[in-house]
Structure formats: structure tokens, C-alpha cells
Design a protein around this motif. Structure first.
Motif, mmCIF file in Angstrom:
data_model
loop_
_atom_site.group_PDB
_atom_site.id
_atom_site.type_symbol
_atom_site.label_atom_id
_atom_site.label_comp_id
_atom_site.label_asym_id
_atom_site.label_seq_id
_atom_site.Cartn_x
_atom_site.Cartn_y
_atom_site.Cartn_z
ATOM 1 N N GLY A 10 33.270 79.161 69.546
ATOM 2 C CA GLY A 10 33.815 80.355 70.199
ATOM 3 C C GLY A 10 34.765 81.106 69.279
ATOM 4 O O GLY A 10 34.741 82.336 69.209
ATOM 5 N N LEU A 28 37.342 81.166 71.876
ATOM 6 C CA LEU A 28 37.093 82.607 71.828
ATOM 7 C C LEU A 28 38.385 83.401 72.053
ATOM 8 O O LEU A 28 38.678 84.358 71.332
ATOM 9 C CB LEU A 28 36.039 82.951 72.891
ATOM 10 N N PHE A 61 34.768 76.457 74.876
ATOM 11 C CA PHE A 61 34.169 77.597 74.178
ATOM 12 C C PHE A 61 34.995 78.857 74.412
ATOM 13 O O PHE A 61 35.321 79.585 73.469
ATOM 14 C CB PHE A 61 32.732 77.796 74.672
ATOM 15 N N PHE A 62 35.362 79.113 75.674
ATOM 16 C CA PHE A 62 36.148 80.298 75.991
ATOM 17 C C PHE A 62 37.566 80.202 75.425
ATOM 18 O O PHE A 62 38.158 81.212 75.037
ATOM 19 C CB PHE A 62 36.178 80.537 77.503
ATOM 20 N N LEU A 109 32.732 82.874 66.621
ATOM 21 C CA LEU A 109 31.930 83.964 67.169
ATOM 22 C C LEU A 109 32.699 85.276 67.204
ATOM 23 O O LEU A 109 32.137 86.349 66.970
ATOM 24 C CB LEU A 109 31.453 83.595 68.581
ATOM 25 N N LEU A 149 32.605 73.257 70.362
ATOM 26 C CA LEU A 149 32.390 74.513 71.087
ATOM 27 C C LEU A 149 33.587 75.451 70.965
ATOM 28 O O LEU A 149 33.420 76.669 70.917
ATOM 29 C CB LEU A 149 32.086 74.220 72.557
ATOM 30 N N ALA A 150 34.806 74.900 70.893
ATOM 31 C CA ALA A 150 35.986 75.737 70.676
ATOM 32 C C ALA A 150 35.901 76.415 69.305
ATOM 33 O O ALA A 150 36.189 77.617 69.169
ATOM 34 C CB ALA A 150 37.258 74.899 70.776
ATOM 35 N N ALA A 190 31.380 87.043 80.614
ATOM 36 C CA ALA A 190 32.800 86.702 80.711
ATOM 37 C C ALA A 190 33.333 86.974 82.110
ATOM 38 O O ALA A 190 34.126 86.188 82.644
ATOM 39 C CB ALA A 190 33.602 87.493 79.684
#
Length: 305
Positions: free
Chosen positions: A291, A111, A107-108, A294, A287-288, A22
Motif C-alpha cells: 500500500g 497507503l 494495506f490501507f 502504491l 501488504l502495508a 476506498a
């Protein structure tokens, strides 16, 4: 501190790797990962334990008591994970930022959205003060993400200050230490110093980081002890405000060279349907969601102690 088995320390190492990954990305904080993985308060407490009394413990009671008071196994596993990640994943993440920015930022983004929910759940008492502090934290973080980078500065006192401020940002959920270096205009100097092995500058920034880390850890520890609810509200606000920085679809308005790196000075968030090029909407959504999911997987793993 907790008694842990080998498997528990492996999980801490993996959390350190996630923190390191990160921190490579400007706009994403390792502190956010520490918080959502359930080790944030222990990290702050462990850093806070580094003081003069720790040296007295070493002198009077020996290495074992010193290591126990330091929570050395925890810090060693965490720092080892961060180091492994920075050395092994930094190039990959840098490549993804250059070549696949939309999937990476998506993705981030997922997250961080999940992080807001998770940290917000820890606020036990919602009242006017907590709401005001949350809004204030969000406004501060949003304002920081909108600031243009400064011109480069190479004076040693300024670099010391930059190192101190960047490390403080790095352990705050929602605010990126690397991005703070860019804002302060110290990014190129530090980057060049590392590449050119300029020990004077590296040591100066390092000493600033140590000073900032030890000082700020004391403040954070005090805040958690005396005003935990408001502190959580503030950190939730920081994470919320940082979303502006990591929105996947942006229109770049102005860039600048920092050494060999091109840094965006000014951009604006746009709709994926207004994006000039392939918005990669399907992969971005997947991907979102990955994230987002996760974070809750990490929460469940953190709960199994």
C-alpha cells in the motif's frame, strides 16, 4: 481544464475506481485517493463549476460550451470509475473486512502513511501557523474516530443534514463519509432505504449530499486559492489523525447491530503481539509495504501528464 487523450481518461477512470473502493471501507476516504493521485484540486474546481452560470452557458452557448465549462469528460470518467468500483468491488471489500480484516487494514494503513508524506511534501512553507493547523486537523480527525455511534434517527431534516455532512467528509482526505453516517446514527436508515427502495429517504439524503457537495466545494476552492499552504497542512492533519481508525490490530470492546450489520461501537488499538488470535504479521507487513509503495507509483503516474 486540461486536454487529455483516451489513455489519460482511462487513468482517471481507474483513479475513480480506487476512490470508490476506498469509500466502501469505513475509515478510509475517497478524498484521500483523489489527493494522492493528483486530481483533488481539479475535482474541487469541477464541482465548484456547477452553478447558475453553468445553466446560462447551456442556454446561450449550447451543450459543447456547457460540457467544456463543466469539465464533463473528467467528471464522467471519474464518476464512471467510482460507480464501477462500488458495484463490482463493494462485495469483495466487504467480504475482506469480515474475513481478512488485518491484511486489508494493513494495506490501507500503508497507503495512508504514504499519503501523509505525499501531501505533507506539498506544504511549501513550514511555519508556526502551518504546524498548529496540522496538529489541529490531526486532533479533530482523531476525536472523530473515537466518537461512539449515535442512536438511529429517521427524521427527514436530520437525514438531509446527515447526507450533507457525510458527502463533505467523503471529499475530505482522511475522513470517511460512511463512518460519519454511523456516527450520526443515520447509517441503518440509509442502508434500509436503499434496500427497500424508499425513494423519499433516498432522495432526501441525495439532496442533502448535493447541497453539501456544492457548498463545501466552494469553501475548499476558496481555501486553496487564498490559503493553500494552511489548507494542505489541515488536510495532512486530517489524514494523520485518521490513522487511529485504520490500525489493523484492535480489541473490540462493544458492538451493536445496525440492520444485518454488526458495527463496532467501542474498540482499542493493541500491539499485534497482544492480539487474541493470529496477528498475520508477515502478510500485514507485506501488504502495508505494498500500500505504501502504491501511493508513490500513483504519484509518478499522476506526474506523467
Amino acid at each position: 481544464m486540461e486536454n487529455r487523450n483516451l489513455l489519460a481518461y482511462i487513468f482517471i477512470l481507474l483513479k475513480g475506481m480506487a476512490m470508490g473502493a476506498a469509500d466502501v471501507v469505513p475509515g478510509v476516504s475517497g478524498g484521500t485517493i483523489a489527493f494522492i493521485s493528483g486530481i483533488y484540486e481539479e475535482l474541487i474546481t469541477s464541482i465548484n463549476n456547477v452553478n447558475v452560470s453553468l445553466l446560462n452557458t447551456l442556454r446561450k452557448e449550447g451543450i459543447k460550451a456547457f460540457w467544456t465549462k463543466l469539465n464533463g469528460n473528467f467528471l464522467l470518467a471519474l464518476l464512471l470509475g467510482i460507480g464501477i468500483s462500488v458495484l463490482s468491488l463493494a462485495k469483495l471489500i466487504s467480504w475482506l473486512m469480515e474475513n481478512e480484516p488485518i491484511p486489508l487494514w494493513s494495506f490501507f494503513f500503508g497507503l495512508v502513511v504514504a499519503s501523509i508524506i505525499l501531501v505533507g511534501k506539498e506544504i511549501k512553507k513550514w511555519n508556526l501557523a502551518a504546524i498548529i493547523i496540522l496538529i489541529l486537523g490531526a486532533a479533530i480527525a482523531f476525536y472523530v474516530t473515537k466518537l461512539p455511534p449515535s442512536e438511529n434517527s429517521a427524521s427527514l431534516p436530520y437525514l438531509f443534514f446527515s447526507g450533507a455532512l457525510a458527502i463533505c467528509a467523503m471529499i475530505l482526505p482522511g475522513i470517511s463519509g460512511a463512518f460519519i453516517l454511523v456516527l450520526l446514527g443515520s447509517y441503518k436508515t440509509v442502508l434500509d432505504a436503499v434496500h427497500e427502495r424508499d425513494l423519499k429517504i433516498v432522495i432526501t439524503v441525495g439532496l442533502g449530499a448535493i447541497f453539501g457537495l456544492l457548498s463545501f466545494a466552494k469553501l475548499l476552492k476558496w481555501m486553496f486559492v487564498h490559503y493553500k499552504n494552511l489548507t494542505l497542512a489541515l488536510l495532512t492533519g486530517f489524514i494523520l489523525g485518521s490513522l487511529n481508525k485504520i490500525w489493523p490490530w484492535k480489541e473490540v470492546l462493544e458492538t451493536k447491530m445496525f440492520g444485518e450489520k454488526i458495527i463496532t461501537i467501542k474498540d482499542q488499538n493493541i500491539s499485534p503481539f497482544s492480539f487474541d488470535g493470529d496477528p498475520q504479521l508477515i502478510s500485514a507487513i507485506i501488504l502495508a509495504l505494498l500500500g505504501f509503495s502504491l501511493i508513490f507509483i500513483l504519484e509518478k503516474l499522476a506526474a506523467k501528464k
